[in-house]
Design a protein around this motif. Structure first.
Motif, PDB file in Angstrom:
ATOM      1  N   PHE A   1       0.818  -1.216   0.000  1.00 12.51           N
ATOM      2  CA  PHE A   1       0.000   0.000   0.000  1.00 12.51           C
ATOM      3  C   PHE A   1       0.855   1.270   0.000  1.00 12.51           C
ATOM      4  N   LEU A   2       2.177   1.115   0.047  1.00 10.02           N
ATOM      5  CA  LEU A   2       3.097   2.246   0.016  1.00 10.02           C
ATOM      6  C   LEU A   2       3.625   2.392  -1.408  1.00 10.02           C
ATOM      7  N   HIS A   3       3.263   3.466  -2.075  1.00  8.84           N
ATOM      8  CA  HIS A   3       3.702   3.694  -3.440  1.00  8.84           C
ATOM      9  C   HIS A   3       5.120   4.253  -3.447  1.00  8.84           C
ATOM     10  N   ASP A   4       5.787   4.146  -4.566  1.00  4.89           N
ATOM     11  CA  ASP A   4       7.166   4.611  -4.647  1.00  4.89           C
ATOM     12  C   ASP A   4       7.272   6.098  -4.309  1.00  4.89           C
ATOM     13  N   GLU A   5       6.263   6.886  -4.716  1.00  6.12           N
ATOM     14  CA  GLU A   5       6.308   8.315  -4.414  1.00  6.12           C
ATOM     15  C   GLU A   5       6.160   8.610  -2.919  1.00  6.12           C
ATOM     16  N   ASP A   6       5.727   7.597  -2.152  1.00  6.02           N
ATOM     17  CA  ASP A   6       5.655   7.745  -0.699  1.00  6.02           C
ATOM     18  C   ASP A   6       7.014   7.571  -0.034  1.00  6.02           C
TER      19      ASP A   6
END
Length: 266
Positions: A163-168
């Motif tokens: 649920f953690l995107h790369d942009e996060d």
């Protein structure tokens, strides 16, 4: 749905699906509503989510006793979902009733239900926080009350990294949690991966996009290993979920769509 409604929190709309309650449904629990079951059944059309949920929970049931055997009595569980069906505090307290557990979830429904479920449980709490903002988790009153960061802690990230995107900046976020831990602490991971069945993962991502939900992010073995930083992997290393210290002959060789591993801070 359960025949009792004592676990239900006020001001929660049962018609709004909850990922935490859908997970409870996939595990065979009783804390869910029709909207949650519909969400889970939609996911099941593209992903073996019931099997993956069971593998993840079985891994938890093996890893928590392992950690207690290593002298860990403090657990910080990121993206925990509902504290039901043999979740961390139940497993830990069977081995050591003094164990302290802080669950963390961003979903208001999960936290509201969780607080009612934990109301009579000593040494366990659930907080609502965005794990992408580590300071809000580490500095929360419940965390500071239950967790002594001068002593070893088990940081659990079991089925949350997707649920953690790369942009996060998920690797930098995880590094901040690792930095907060004392020497002798552990990080336990369970992470969705492309490596075993990329086509299924592509279909799952498309389904989430088509339904208007934020898509999941499966990752390769190398990407999952980055979450561990300079922590030292314990045997058997980063493996598919059924292969991590199997307890029965039926466990072990079968691959899955989950990488799991446990690593120790030197």
């Amino acid at each position: 749905m359960t025949t009792t409604t004592q676990w239900m929190a006020q001001d929660i709309d049962p018609n709004e699906p909850s990922a935490a309650r859908a997970y409870d449904y996939l595990l065979g629990g009783q804390h869910h509503f029709e909207a949650d079951r519909r969400l889970a059944e939609q996911v099941l059309t593209v992903l073996p989510a019931r099997t993956m949920s069971r593998q993840n929970r079985d891994y938890l049931h093996r890893v928590v006793p392992f950690l207690i055997g290593e002298g860990i009595t403090q657990f910080l569980d990121l993206g925990s979902g509902l504290p039901t069906l043999g979740n961390v505090h139940e497993v830990a307290h069977r081995a050591d009733p003094t164990s302290r557990i802080v669950y963390v979830d961003i979903e208001p429904a999960a936290v509201a239900h969780g607080r009612r479920l934990l109301a009579d449980t000593a040494n366990a709490a659930i907080i609502q926080a965005d794990i992408r903002r580590p300071e809000t988790v580490l500095d929360a009153a419940e965390t500071r009350e239950l967790i002594d960061f001068s002593r070893p802690v088990a940081l659990l990230m079991l089925g949350v990294t997707q649920f953690l995107h790369d942009e996060d900046q998920p690797w930098e976020v995880t590094a901040r949690y690792r930095e907060a831990l004392a020497s002798g602490s552990y990080l336990a991971l369970a992470s969705f991966t492309w490596d075993n069945d990329p086509e299924t993962m592509r279909k799952t991502i498309a389904m989430f996009k088509d339904s208007g939900r934020s898509p999941i992010v499966p990752r390769t073995r190398e990407e999952v290993l980055r979450f561990l930083g300079d922590f030292e992997l314990v045997e058997p290393g980063l493996v598919y979920a059924p292969q991590w210290r199997p307890q029965t002959p039926s466990d072990g060789p079968a691959p899955s769509n989950l990488y799991v591993g446990v690593a120790r801070k030197p």
